[in-house]
Design a protein around this motif. Structure first.
Motif, PDB file in Angstrom:
ATOM      1  N   GLY A  64       0.833  -1.203   0.000  1.00 18.62           N
ATOM      2  CA  GLY A  64       0.000   0.000   0.000  1.00 18.62           C
ATOM      3  C   GLY A  64       0.864   1.249   0.000  1.00 18.62           C
ATOM      4  O   GLY A  64       1.638   1.474   0.929  1.00 18.62           O
ATOM      5  N   GLY A  65       0.763   2.074  -1.051  1.00 20.50           N
ATOM      6  CA  GLY A  65       1.541   3.307  -1.142  1.00 20.50           C
ATOM      7  C   GLY A  65       3.028   3.097  -1.267  1.00 20.50           C
ATOM      8  O   GLY A  65       3.811   4.001  -0.951  1.00 20.50           O
ATOM      9  N   HIS A  66       3.429   1.920  -1.742  1.00 20.77           N
ATOM     10  CA  HIS A  66       4.858   1.598  -1.759  1.00 20.77           C
ATOM     11  C   HIS A  66       5.213   0.797  -3.009  1.00 20.77           C
ATOM     12  O   HIS A  66       4.596  -0.225  -3.302  1.00 20.77           O
ATOM     13  CB  HIS A  66       5.191   0.776  -0.508  1.00 20.77           C
ATOM     14  N   TYR A  67       6.212   1.280  -3.736  1.00 21.78           N
ATOM     15  CA  TYR A  67       6.717   0.571  -4.912  1.00 21.78           C
ATOM     16  C   TYR A  67       8.230   0.744  -4.932  1.00 21.78           C
ATOM     17  O   TYR A  67       8.727   1.868  -4.775  1.00 21.78           O
ATOM     18  CB  TYR A  67       6.122   1.179  -6.183  1.00 21.78           C
ATOM     19  N   ARG A 275      -8.224   9.663   5.661  1.00 19.65           N
ATOM     20  CA  ARG A 275      -6.931   9.347   5.036  1.00 19.65           C
ATOM     21  C   ARG A 275      -6.874   9.798   3.578  1.00 19.65           C
ATOM     22  O   ARG A 275      -5.801  10.137   3.069  1.00 19.65           O
ATOM     23  CB  ARG A 275      -6.687   7.842   5.078  1.00 19.65           C
ATOM     24  N   CYS A 276      -8.010   9.745   2.900  1.00 20.34           N
ATOM     25  CA  CYS A 276      -8.034   9.974   1.444  1.00 20.34           C
ATOM     26  C   CYS A 276      -7.594  11.402   1.114  1.00 20.34           C
ATOM     27  O   CYS A 276      -8.121  12.365   1.659  1.00 20.34           O
ATOM     28  CB  CYS A 276      -9.434   9.720   0.899  1.00 20.34           C
ATOM     29  N   LEU A 277      -6.625  11.509   0.186  1.00 18.93           N
ATOM     30  CA  LEU A 277      -6.099  12.809  -0.219  1.00 18.93           C
ATOM     31  C   LEU A 277      -6.967  13.466  -1.292  1.00 18.93           C
ATOM     32  O   LEU A 277      -6.781  14.636  -1.617  1.00 18.93           O
ATOM     33  CB  LEU A 277      -4.669  12.647  -0.747  1.00 18.93           C
ATOM     34  N   GLY A 278      -7.878  12.677  -1.864  1.00 15.82           N
ATOM     35  CA  GLY A 278      -8.707  13.219  -2.947  1.00 15.82           C
ATOM     36  C   GLY A 278      -7.869  13.628  -4.148  1.00 15.82           C
ATOM     37  O   GLY A 278      -8.233  14.525  -4.905  1.00 15.82           O
ATOM     38  N   CYS A 365      -1.725   4.653  -4.448  1.00 15.78           N
ATOM     39  CA  CYS A 365      -2.333   5.605  -3.505  1.00 15.78           C
ATOM     40  C   CYS A 365      -1.203   6.049  -2.586  1.00 15.78           C
ATOM     41  O   CYS A 365      -0.621   5.220  -1.889  1.00 15.78           O
ATOM     42  CB  CYS A 365      -3.426   4.937  -2.681  1.00 15.78           C
ATOM     43  N   PRO A 366      -0.858   7.348  -2.564  1.00 13.05           N
ATOM     44  CA  PRO A 366       0.273   7.762  -1.733  1.00 13.05           C
ATOM     45  C   PRO A 366       0.126   7.315  -0.278  1.00 13.05           C
ATOM     46  O   PRO A 366       1.113   6.982   0.377  1.00 13.05           O
ATOM     47  CB  PRO A 366       0.277   9.290  -1.858  1.00 13.05           C
ATOM     48  N   VAL A 367      -1.128   7.307   0.236  1.00 13.75           N
ATOM     49  CA  VAL A 367      -1.308   6.897   1.628  1.00 13.75           C
ATOM     50  C   VAL A 367      -1.796   5.448   1.753  1.00 13.75           C
ATOM     51  O   VAL A 367      -2.169   5.009   2.830  1.00 13.75           O
ATOM     52  CB  VAL A 367      -2.253   7.861   2.393  1.00 13.75           C
ATOM     53  N   GLY A 368      -1.746   4.718   0.652  1.00 11.16           N
ATOM     54  CA  GLY A 368      -1.947   3.265   0.711  1.00 11.16           C
ATOM     55  C   GLY A 368      -3.353   2.807   1.070  1.00 11.16           C
ATOM     56  O   GLY A 368      -3.522   1.762   1.706  1.00 11.16           O
ATOM     57  N   ILE A 369      -4.378   3.534   0.650  1.00 14.86           N
ATOM     58  CA  ILE A 369      -5.752   3.072   0.895  1.00 14.86           C
ATOM     59  C   ILE A 369      -5.981   1.823   0.039  1.00 14.86           C
ATOM     60  O   ILE A 369      -5.605   1.769  -1.126  1.00 14.86           O
ATOM     61  CB  ILE A 369      -6.773   4.188   0.586  1.00 14.86           C
ATOM     62  N   ASP A 370      -6.566   0.807   0.678  1.00 17.32           N
ATOM     63  CA  ASP A 370      -6.577  -0.541   0.121  1.00 17.32           C
ATOM     64  C   ASP A 370      -8.015  -0.964  -0.185  1.00 17.32           C
ATOM     65  O   ASP A 370      -8.815  -1.176   0.731  1.00 17.32           O
ATOM     66  CB  ASP A 370      -5.932  -1.456   1.184  1.00 17.32           C
TER      67      ASP A 370
ATOM     68  N   GLY B 224       0.570  13.568   7.978  1.00 17.41           N
ATOM     69  CA  GLY B 224       0.732  12.289   8.670  1.00 17.41           C
ATOM     70  C   GLY B 224       1.720  11.391   7.939  1.00 17.41           C
ATOM     71  O   GLY B 224       2.582  10.746   8.552  1.00 17.41           O
ATOM     72  N   TRP B 225       1.640  11.379   6.630  1.00 22.25           N
ATOM     73  CA  TRP B 225       2.577  10.588   5.810  1.00 22.25           C
ATOM     74  C   TRP B 225       4.001  11.114   6.011  1.00 22.25           C
ATOM     75  O   TRP B 225       4.936  10.336   6.177  1.00 22.25           O
ATOM     76  CB  TRP B 225       2.164  10.682   4.332  1.00 22.25           C
TER      77      TRP B 225
END
Lengths: 385, 258
Positions: A64-67, A275-278, A365-370, B224-225
């Motif tokens: 999530g949010g990681h590559y 959490r969602c950045l939109g 998703c930068p904040v890794g929403i799954d 937060g990130w």
């Protein structure tokens, strides 16, 4: 274009030189060959001129949010398709981020309108099973018998598809639970399985169409051995096993469509909205999100006008702007709109799920929403009541 | 086009570096067409010739930092049918809005030998805090294509195409790989309005937020990130405190990390 044969053709094998010859052959036939290559810090899709352009020896680590690109440590023997998915998929070629639909020129008191009708002829090299499913989902959106988008139909109609079956799943992959992979079953011209455990670096080749068979005759190939075929089956089985939830893999919950439709009101929407950045990253990388906005432009004199279509996202405020304001002002309502459309009422609209289990929305998703966890949270809350 | 009187265009400067006005002069290929389409009535950066108001369109660069600025912007507003602010100074107070977080007198005494000669306000504020603004064009500096688009849309009586969505939308359209996800680099892209032309991300750098907050930015989630990726509160604060430090969502987020 893919036209299946009546009988199963024999399974063939090619080596890396054969793959190189395949790329040359497609280019010679007038296709613009698009395939995976490493750029900056990721595998991306772009023009490929030969095997040397492919991401040899690279694999990926996704969460999530990681590559992260990771070397597979095998040097010259490194796999060409050891990664799972490029950062963005084939959508950007079939349904480009920006397309000019027409241009109008003022002529006296009237206008001369010129439609855009040029479409490149693409050969896609390295289409994964989930992505192949996604292309079929886009087909239902843009060319479904009732409505046809001429630009899409033209780009899609000329496309030659070389699928590549997956021998490994990323931690974000869940195609097995969406029944879209990891093996390409139909809709390709040729399908390759890389035998990465073989020292001779071979590919097992399945022929999916007459066009595929014709191209194969022009490149060095031979019948696959029983051992090759068994190795290809093992590779795909490995990817399937890696996605099993019981083994630490990822699965979409059963009946996601029902779960979403039953939970239109739920406290989870506000939690995910916190959490969602939109930002719209999920919709841009989703291989089936197709929404667009129209932009009308003029030159300074007002004598030339153009209409452009560009990707839009249900996560932007403007997307739901109608007379009087935006319908979905809260991020919670935008996230709900996206996941509910994707997993639930896409079925009613197009007769299929809008999700193919590629996991790109999770990774990018930068904040890794799954998406799988959000659906699971809703499903498990039903069990508790 | 039907022959009509050319619209009178004025370009005004307040506290700023002149970079946004230069973006207009930087239009090079299109500049002659612009000069042909409008009467440049007041634009000291380009010409000493001045035509009196009223003006059809006023482009206003810079922020309000002196009592005289307040008087001048009110006068300009009265003389302008359409008033468009251009750049981070005019729309958010600019980099000079950093003074808003400190005592301006301390700066004056540090810089000037005779501080008493300096007449300045305690804050640097955007034009919209003082007069109604018809349209604001973001950026530090503005993007010349967006400026042309706004002028063009005005001349042709249509809506300008200047989306308020995130920089991420621009990255994905350009095919730029996300530096947050692929490298763990802190980036303001997810809370910043698009429009720069994807300048930094397309050369593998994070977004600095030059175009200010996008519509409904979730700065708290992004902060937060940043925290999860090892940035301490002063760094998180400083991320939100640059060219658009005075923009409300960025100001609030930076103050949450004091």
């Amino acid at each position: 274009m893919v036209e299946p044969d009546r009988k199963d053709p024999p399974i063939m094998a090619i080596d890396r030189d054969g793959l190189d010859a395949l790329i040359q052959c497609l280019a010679h036939d007038g296709y613009q060959v698009i395939g995976p290559r490493v750029e900056n810090s990721a595998v991306v899709l772009g023009p490929v001129a030969g095997v040397a352009d492919l991401p040899k020896g690279w694999t990926d680590e996704q969460a999530g949010g990681h590559y992260r690109l990771v070397a597979d440590g095998r040097g010259e023997d490194g796999a060409l398709f050891g990664f799972t998915l490029a950062a963005q998929g084939w959508k950007r070629y079939l349904h480009p981020p920006r397309t000019r639909l027409w241009q109008a020129h003022r002529e006296g008191r009237s206008w001369r309108v010129e439609a855009e009708d040029a479409a490149p002829r693409y050969a896609f090299l390295g289409v994964r099973a989930c992505e192949l499913s996604a292309i079929h989902v886009l087909d239902r959106v843009f060319d479904n018998g009732q409505f046809t988008d001429p630009g899409y139909a033209k780009r899609r109609g000329g496309t030659f598809i070389v699928a590549v079956n997956c021998g490994r799943a990323a931690a974000t992959c869940f195609c097995a639970s969406m029944a879209t992979g990891p093996k390409a079953e139909a809709g390709f011209d040729l399908a390759l399985t890389e035998l990465s455990d073989s020292a001779s670096a071979r590919f097992v080749v399945e022929v999916g169409s007459r066009a595929g068979a014709a191209v194969l005759t022009g490149i060095p190939h031979g019948p696959a051995t029983a051992a090759d075929i068994a190795a290809a089956e093992r590779a795909v089985a490995n990817a399937t096993a890696q996605m099993q939830r019981a083994a630490g893999g990822r699965e979409m919950v059963d009946d996601a469509a029902g779960v979403l439709s039953r939970n239109v009101e739920h406290p989870q929407w506000d939690k995910v909205a916190a959490r969602c950045l939109g930002c719209g990253n999920c919709t841009a990388v989703c291989p089936t999100c197709f929404c667009t906005s129209m932009e009308d432009t003029t030159d300074l004199s007002g004598d030339v006008a153009e209409r452009w279509r560009r990707w839009d996202s249900c996560f932007t405020l403007d997307f739901s702007y109608i007379h009087g304001g935006s319908v979905r002002r809260a991020t919670a309502s935008r996230y709900r709109q996206w996941i509910t459309h994707k997993l639930s009422y896409w079925h009613e609209q197009f007769g299929t799920s809008g999700c193919v289990g590629c996991g790109r929305c999770i990774t990018w998703c930068p904040v890794g929403i799954d998406i799988t966890e959000e659906a699971r949270t809703l499903a498990e809350s039903e069990g508790r009541t | 086009m039907v022959a009509v009187r050319k619209p009178k265009l004025a370009v005004w400067k307040f506290s700023s570096c002149d970079g946004c006005q230069l973006s207009l002069l930087d239009c090079e290929d299109e500049l002659l067409a612009v000069a042909d389409a409008v009467e440049i009535a007041y634009f000291l950066e380009a010409t000493r010739a001045q035509v009196k108001g009223p003006y059809d369109v006023s482009l206003v660069e810079g922020s309000v930092t002196t009592p005289e600025d307040i008087r001048r912007i009110r006068k300009i507003r009265k003389q302008s049918k359409v008033l468009i602010t251009i750049g981070a100074c005019a729309t958010a107070g600019g980099i000079q809005a950093l003074r808003n977080f400190n005592r301006v007198y301390d700066f004056i005494t540090a810089v000037y030998a005779e501080p008493d000669y300096i007449e300045t306000l305690a804050t640097s504020t955007p034009i919209q805090d003082h007069v109604p603004v018809d349209f604001e064009l973001r950026g530090c500096p503005i993007n010349k294509y967006q400026l042309l688009e706004v002028v063009n849309a005005l001349l042709n009586g249509r809506r300008p195409v200047v989306p308020a969505h995130s920089q991420c939308v621009e990255c994905k359209a350009h095919g730029t790989v996300c530096v947050m996800v692929s490298q763990g680099t802190p980036c303001l892209g997810p809370v910043t309005q698009a429009g720069c032309g994807n300048l930094c991300p397309s050369v593998n750098r994070a977004c600095y937020g030059c175009f200010g907050p996008k519509e409904m930015p979730n700065t708290a989630s992004l902060a937060g990130w940043f925290g999860d990726h090892g940035l301490g509160p002063p760094h998180v604060r400083d991320f939100f405190r640059s060219f658009n430090a005075g923009a409300e969502p960025f100001r609030r987020e930076s103050e949450a990390h004091e």
